[in-house]
Design an enzyme around this catalytic site. Structure first.
Site, PDB file in Angstrom:
ATOM      1  N   LYS A  79       0.845  -1.203   0.000  1.00 31.55           N
ATOM      2  CA  LYS A  79       0.000   0.000   0.000  1.00 31.55           C
ATOM      3  C   LYS A  79       0.874   1.245   0.000  1.00 31.55           C
ATOM      4  O   LYS A  79       1.923   1.292   0.658  1.00 31.55           O
ATOM      5  CB  LYS A  79      -0.902  -0.029   1.237  1.00 31.55           C
ATOM      6  CG  LYS A  79      -1.971   1.052   1.299  1.00 31.55           C
ATOM      7  CD  LYS A  79      -2.852   0.835   2.524  1.00 31.55           C
ATOM      8  CE  LYS A  79      -3.972   1.861   2.629  1.00 31.55           C
ATOM      9  NZ  LYS A  79      -4.845   1.589   3.801  1.00 31.55           N
ATOM     10  N   SER A 157      -9.613   1.791   2.865  1.00 31.17           N
ATOM     11  CA  SER A 157      -8.771   2.600   1.990  1.00 31.17           C
ATOM     12  C   SER A 157      -7.784   1.780   1.169  1.00 31.17           C
ATOM     13  O   SER A 157      -7.171   2.298   0.236  1.00 31.17           O
ATOM     14  CB  SER A 157      -8.004   3.628   2.818  1.00 31.17           C
ATOM     15  OG  SER A 157      -7.139   2.988   3.741  1.00 31.17           O
ATOM     16  N   SER A 181     -10.081  -0.689   6.829  1.00 28.53           N
ATOM     17  CA  SER A 181      -9.426  -0.516   5.530  1.00 28.53           C
ATOM     18  C   SER A 181      -8.772  -1.762   4.951  1.00 28.53           C
ATOM     19  O   SER A 181      -8.394  -1.766   3.784  1.00 28.53           O
ATOM     20  CB  SER A 181      -8.395   0.615   5.608  1.00 28.53           C
ATOM     21  OG  SER A 181      -9.055   1.853   5.696  1.00 28.53           O
TER      22      SER A 181
END
Length: 449
Positions: A79, A157, A181
């Site tokens: 990420k 996210s 997330s």
């Protein structure tokens, strides 16, 4: 989703010589580059040459029986929230474009690298991790698993993380979870996402959203895959995961908040999963959790995320607020109105909440609840700010309950083939990570029958 291998199967194939790390990396790169795929939206940067070089190195080490772990050479994604030495960490934002490259790997990245995993690149995400939907106006929004012709959100996210695993652009992903997330994108894409007890994985080298709530966890294809990665991230030995028999499990379904306002498909799939568990011998009790009513008032002024993100962003947003996603900026700025007294109240209220909820759930093996209240909305339907806010709150609501009690939780796919993706979440008190993995491994095959 294509029939893609687990980490255990990949490890076996590497050890037997049926495949090589070089081949695995090349296959992932091909999927990322596919013009008909989601690679250009799922990844912000792709480390093509570095990944190939690392793959060749792992193949060489394996040839002389010196691979750092069974999983050395397996491609994963990172990420964009994490520092990788020599790269700029943008956190999905243009506001950090001119930042200096990181001098060191984030500790989570370093642990994965020491185990020999290959970093394919940096995955797209909600800007600064501040939404459960996964829309990014700067780098595009990857389409999730459901009905790609229409274009539904991937969840956030860790949006690109989930899509990278779903489409075989990586075989697992490193994500974060502050209010869902890891679990929301997993639920929306029919994969597995894990939020560990926060203290088990160091946050060093990751851009914070809320240092009180942020957790670092994996997204992958099975419970066992997530357990392997979680052990690496927590710097614990990787030991075989022994599934617990469903017969004899004692599971609590919280009726307070967690079952409110569910989409019809979520309610139907969740009830079907409960029926399957009960038919295999699990004891399921519906339990009122009055403590959950306290969480809404605690977050009325933005809660920890607003207060702590504003502390981190206050100078950057003053200088570069014009390039922030407005939907993110408005959430951060809510922290400006919180006083020190407000924040101290939050700390004290959370401590009390954790003690009370832990006492309530102690008689049970785990909580079980829908991961999200909604199914993945269409991207086009969220152009309106009110629609976006409603969908975002419904996506985050159940997952946030677990972050607020400092718990651990896993999202398992519960839908059948051809149905809209729906996740079922299994959660426990902080420190019960191994039990949650064992329970989830036992439930995994049962809840989709």
């Amino acid at each position: 989703m294509p029939n893609l291998p687990t980490l255990a199967k990949l490890a076996e194939d590497l050890e037997s010589g049926r495949t090589t790390s070089r081949k695995l990396v090349e296959e992932c790169l091909s999927r990322i580059a596919d013009p008909a795929g989601e690679g250009r939206r799922a990844f912000i940067d792709v480390d093509k040459q570095a990944a190939l070089t690392a793959a060749d190195a792992m193949d060489g080490l394996r040839e002389v029986n010196a691979a750092p772990s069974r999983y050395a050479g397996i491609p994963i994604s990172i990420k964009d929230l994490f520092d990788v030495k020599g790269q700029v960490t943008r956190a999905g934002s243009r506001a950090l474009d001119d930042s200096d490259p990181a001098e060191h790997d984030a500790e989570a990245v370093a642990r994965l690298r020491r185990a020999g995993f290959i970093m394919m690149g940096r995955t797209n995400m909600t800007e600064f991790a501040y939404s459960g939907i996964g829309i990014n106006p700067h780098f595009g929004t990857p389409k999730g698993a459901w009905n790609r012709a229409e274009g539904h959100v991937p969840g956030g996210s860790s949006s690109g993380a989930a899509v990278s695993v779903l489409d075989g652009m990586a075989h697992a992903a490193l994500g974060t979870d502050t209010g869902g997330s890891c679990r929301i994108p997993a639920a929306y894409n029919g994969i597995v996402g894990y939020k560990p007890t926060q203290r088990r994985v160091p946050l060093d080298g990751s851009v914070p959203l809320s240092f009180s709530l942020d957790s670092i966890g994996p997204l992958a294809r099975t419970v066992s895959c997530c357990a392997i990665l979680d052990a690496v991230l927590a710097n614990e030995p990787i030991v075989p995961l022994k599934p617990r028999p469903v017969k004899g499990m004692r599971l609590a379904v919280p009726t307070t908040i967690a079952l409110d306002d569910l989409d019809a498909a979520v309610a139907q799939t969740f009830e079907r999963a409960l029926e399957a568990l009960a038919s295999h011998g699990a004891t399921i009790e519906r339990v009122e959790m009055s403590e959950f009513h306290d969480i809404g008032p605690m977050n009325a002024k933005g809660g920890f995320a607003a207060a702590e993100s504003f502390a981190w962003h206050r100078y950057l947003i003053t200088a570069k607020g014009d390039v922030y996603d407005p939907r993110v900026a408005v959430r951060i700025m809510r922290g400006e109105a919180q006083s020190a007294a407000d924040y101290i109240d939050l700390l004290n209220e959370r401590r009390s909440l954790i003690v009370r909820v832990n006492a309530r759930i102690a008689p049970y093996d785990a909580l079980v609840l829908p991961t999200t209240a909604n199914t993945p909305p269409k991207i086009a339907d969220l152009a309106d700010d009110k629609a976006f806010t409603t969908a975002n709150l419904r996506a985050l609501r159940n997952c946030t309950l677990i972050n607020m009690i400092d718990g651990c939780a896993i999202s398992l796919p519960a839908h059948r083939e051809g149905e809209v993706p729906v996740g079922v979440m299994l959660a426990g008190a902080g420190g019960s990570d191994r039990r949650i993995f064992e329970l989830a491994a036992g439930m995994e095959a049962v809840i989709r029958v």
